[in-house]
Design a protein around this motif. Structure first.
Motif, mmCIF file in Angstrom:
data_model
loop_
_atom_site.group_PDB
_atom_site.id
_atom_site.type_symbol
_atom_site.label_atom_id
_atom_site.label_comp_id
_atom_site.label_asym_id
_atom_site.label_seq_id
_atom_site.Cartn_x
_atom_site.Cartn_y
_atom_site.Cartn_z
ATOM 1 N N TRP A 118 11.000 5.693 -1.492
ATOM 2 C CA TRP A 118 9.621 5.782 -1.014
ATOM 3 C C TRP A 118 8.917 4.430 -1.161
ATOM 4 N N VAL A 119 9.111 3.791 -2.321
ATOM 5 C CA VAL A 119 8.475 2.492 -2.565
ATOM 6 C C VAL A 119 8.976 1.447 -1.569
ATOM 7 N N MET A 120 10.283 1.429 -1.338
ATOM 8 C CA MET A 120 10.858 0.484 -0.374
ATOM 9 C C MET A 120 10.252 0.697 1.015
ATOM 10 N N ASP A 121 10.193 1.939 1.456
ATOM 11 C CA ASP A 121 9.637 2.245 2.781
ATOM 12 C C ASP A 121 8.167 1.851 2.869
ATOM 13 N N PHE A 122 7.429 2.114 1.804
ATOM 14 C CA PHE A 122 6.010 1.764 1.748
ATOM 15 C C PHE A 122 5.820 0.247 1.873
ATOM 16 N N CYS A 123 6.598 -0.499 1.107
ATOM 17 C CA CYS A 123 6.486 -1.966 1.130
ATOM 18 C C CYS A 123 6.892 -2.537 2.495
ATOM 19 N N GLU A 151 6.609 -9.117 -2.208
ATOM 20 C CA GLU A 151 6.419 -9.569 -0.823
ATOM 21 C C GLU A 151 5.319 -8.762 -0.123
ATOM 22 N N ALA A 152 5.168 -7.496 -0.541
ATOM 23 C CA ALA A 152 4.172 -6.622 0.082
ATOM 24 C C ALA A 152 2.792 -6.750 -0.560
ATOM 25 N N GLY A 153 2.676 -7.559 -1.617
ATOM 26 C CA GLY A 153 1.360 -7.819 -2.200
ATOM 27 C C GLY A 153 1.131 -7.290 -3.600
ATOM 28 N N CYS A 154 2.153 -6.701 -4.238
ATOM 29 C CA CYS A 154 1.985 -6.223 -5.612
ATOM 30 C C CYS A 154 1.866 -7.415 -6.555
ATOM 31 N N SER A 155 0.763 -7.498 -7.276
ATOM 32 C CA SER A 155 0.536 -8.652 -8.155
ATOM 33 C C SER A 155 0.713 -8.319 -9.630
ATOM 34 N N GLN A 156 0.593 -7.041 -9.995
ATOM 35 C CA GLN A 156 0.707 -6.661 -11.403
ATOM 36 C C GLN A 156 1.232 -5.244 -11.555
ATOM 37 N N ILE A 157 2.051 -5.061 -12.593
ATOM 38 C CA ILE A 157 2.537 -3.726 -12.947
ATOM 39 C C ILE A 157 2.173 -3.467 -14.405
ATOM 40 N N SER A 158 1.406 -2.404 -14.640
ATOM 41 C CA SER A 158 1.135 -1.971 -16.011
ATOM 42 C C SER A 158 2.328 -1.134 -16.463
ATOM 43 N N ASN A 190 15.829 -5.859 -6.157
ATOM 44 C CA ASN A 190 15.408 -5.758 -4.755
ATOM 45 C C ASN A 190 14.085 -5.004 -4.623
ATOM 46 N N LEU A 191 13.890 -4.022 -5.504
ATOM 47 C CA LEU A 191 12.659 -3.240 -5.470
ATOM 48 C C LEU A 191 11.462 -4.114 -5.831
ATOM 49 N N ILE A 201 3.990 -2.127 4.865
ATOM 50 C CA ILE A 201 2.928 -3.110 4.622
ATOM 51 C C ILE A 201 3.303 -4.458 5.227
ATOM 52 N N ILE A 202 4.565 -4.853 5.017
ATOM 53 C CA ILE A 202 5.038 -6.137 5.546
ATOM 54 C C ILE A 202 5.052 -6.116 7.071
ATOM 55 N N LYS A 203 5.530 -5.020 7.625
ATOM 56 C CA LYS A 203 5.580 -4.891 9.082
ATOM 57 C C LYS A 203 4.184 -4.982 9.698
ATOM 58 N N GLU A 204 3.203 -4.377 9.031
ATOM 59 C CA GLU A 204 1.823 -4.378 9.521
ATOM 60 C C GLU A 204 1.089 -5.681 9.194
ATOM 61 N N ASN A 205 1.760 -6.553 8.422
ATOM 62 C CA ASN A 205 1.174 -7.846 8.041
ATOM 63 C C ASN A 205 -0.210 -7.665 7.406
#
Length: 428
Positions: free
Chosen positions: A253-258, A290-297, A283-284, A261-265
């Motif tokens: 799901w996360v891969m598809d979501f990212c 690449e899709a814009g995630c800047s931080q993970i808690s 890879n995840l 986002i990339i496809k839609e720029n």
């Protein structure tokens, strides 16, 4: 139906940024769902300085509401004990429903200690149960689910009746409408907006209410809905907080979501929450960056072998440490910050092993560390099932002040310093 949603004032010492998350998703999103079902909805949240219990009572006295929905969490319980009976006195014919993590966990306490309640949302998806109850009191249906109701001074339990399986159609709070004070919420979260992207959690941690609230089955919004929402508001928002108990649990799901986002720029900035064992796929994390995630808690909680026996977070300390090192290594490679969440007050902890854990995390790449007090909510659930739960029990179990166990080598001041003193953390 004329429906009022309220959230009372807070009584615990919680950071504003932290408590805004649940206020936004549990109040704004659920009220939005009910409004989109065709009901007339108003929201009053005491996080706003201009809204107090006095203003709520005036509103209820001056407006004929069919239903008042009270978001009741552990942090607002004291206020609700006082407010709900007053609401019923001011408007006796108005139905009063409570929902939130409190009624999901402490049904018996609520029945005994909060007067004036007509319905308690006990299980399932709260928005669906509230919508169903509205249909019930409107005589549009005679079936109830996920709820306990009081009729003729008798409680009737429909909480085990199920609603739609694998519900994914909750709503996001619209930023261009006036249902909630969007500007205030954004200012308190430094122009961040929260999106509830999943419900349910397969991990039943003792200190977490995720399973008590939305059970253990992970279910997620359609990725196209999320991306469309982000696209709609991206110019109004600095950061999207994607609210999910364990964001990276469903890697596909996360891969598809990212990828979408990339496809839609989109070029949007977002952050999430996860666990070390769910952050081992390079890879995840790469595509998230690449899709814009800047931080993970990341909920690390403890790295100590003995205190882990209380939490059962990992089986092998060496393996757990290696997973932490791997997680940091991958995240740093792609410039994703790791914000570590630690707990103190777990049996087996000492000042020495707490400090060693902090040093280990800093050495391996943690950008920030937040320390909270370990507060095992399941102890309260057990007491409630035995009808022994008191308001004193609930009040003391605050993640910012509660001392479940004072680690060897620490006094109470040093314990609280670790929670509140950022300068101390920097020196360790």
């Amino acid at each position: 139906m004329n429906v009022l949603f309220i959230e009372a004032e807070e009584t615990f010492y919680m950071d504003v940024r932290t408590k805004m998350l649940k206020r936004w998703v549990y109040l704004g999103e659920i009220a939005t769902f009910i409004e989109k079902k065709g009901e007339k909805v108003k929201v009053m949240d005491c996080i706003e300085s201009k809204i107090s219990h006095c203003e709520i009572l005036k509103e209820v006295e001056n407006t004929k509401y069919d239903l008042i929905c009270c978001l009741t969490r552990i942090e607002t319980l004291n206020s609700m004990i006082k407010l709900i009976p007053l609401l019923k006195t001011v408007s006796p014919k108005t139905k009063i429903l409570i929902y939130g993590d409190m009624p999901c966990m402490f049904e018996n306490f609520i029945k005994e200690n909060i007067n004036g309640i007509d319905a308690i949302v006990k299980s399932g998806d709260w928005d669906l149960s509230i919508a169903n109850y509205i249909d019930y009191i409107s005589k549009r249906t005679n079936k109830l689910f996920g709820i306990i109701i009081k009729e003729n001074d008798e409680w009737k339990d429909y909480s085990k009746e199920k609603s739609i399986e694998n519900f994914k159609h909750w709503c996001f709070t619209e930023l261009d409408e006036d249902l909630v004070n969007v500007d205030l919420y954004k200012s308190l979260r430094t122009n961040q907006v929260v999106i509830s992207i999943s419900r349910g959690c397969p991990y039943n941690c003792k200190f977490c209410s995720a399973v008590a609230t939305f059970k253990n089955k992970d279910r997620r919004k359609d990725i196209y809905e999320i991306v469309e929402y982000m696209k709609k508001y991206k110019d109004q928002v600095s950061l999207f907080k994607l609210f999910s108990p364990t964001f990276t649990y469903d890697e596909k799901w996360v891969m598809d979501f990212c990828k979408l986002i990339i496809k839609e720029n989109l070029k949007v900035n977002w952050e999430v929450t996860s666990r070390p064992d769910c952050l081992q796929n390079e890879n995840l994390i790469k595509i998230m960056a690449e899709a814009g995630c800047s931080q993970i808690s990341v909920g690390v909680e403890t790295i100590d072998r003995i205190s882990n026996m209380e939490l059962n977070k990992f089986r092998d300390i060496e393996l757990y440490e290696s997973k932490l090192v791997n997680m940091f290594s991958i995240a740093n490679r792609y410039n994703v910050k790791i914000y570590v969440l630690l707990m103190i007050g777990i049996k087996g902890q000492t000042k020495e092993n707490i400090y060693n854990s902090i040093k280990f995390l800093k050495k391996n790449g943690s950008s920030r560390i937040k320390i909270s007090a370990y507060s095992p909510r399941q102890e309260l659930v057990k007491k409630d099932s035995e009808n022994k739960l008191t308001i004193e029990d609930i009040n003391k179990m605050d993640k910012r002040t509660y001392i479940n166990y004072l680690p060897k080598g620490l006094n109470e001041k040093e314990f609280l310093d670790l929670i509140y003193n950022n300068e101390l953390l920097k020196k360790i």
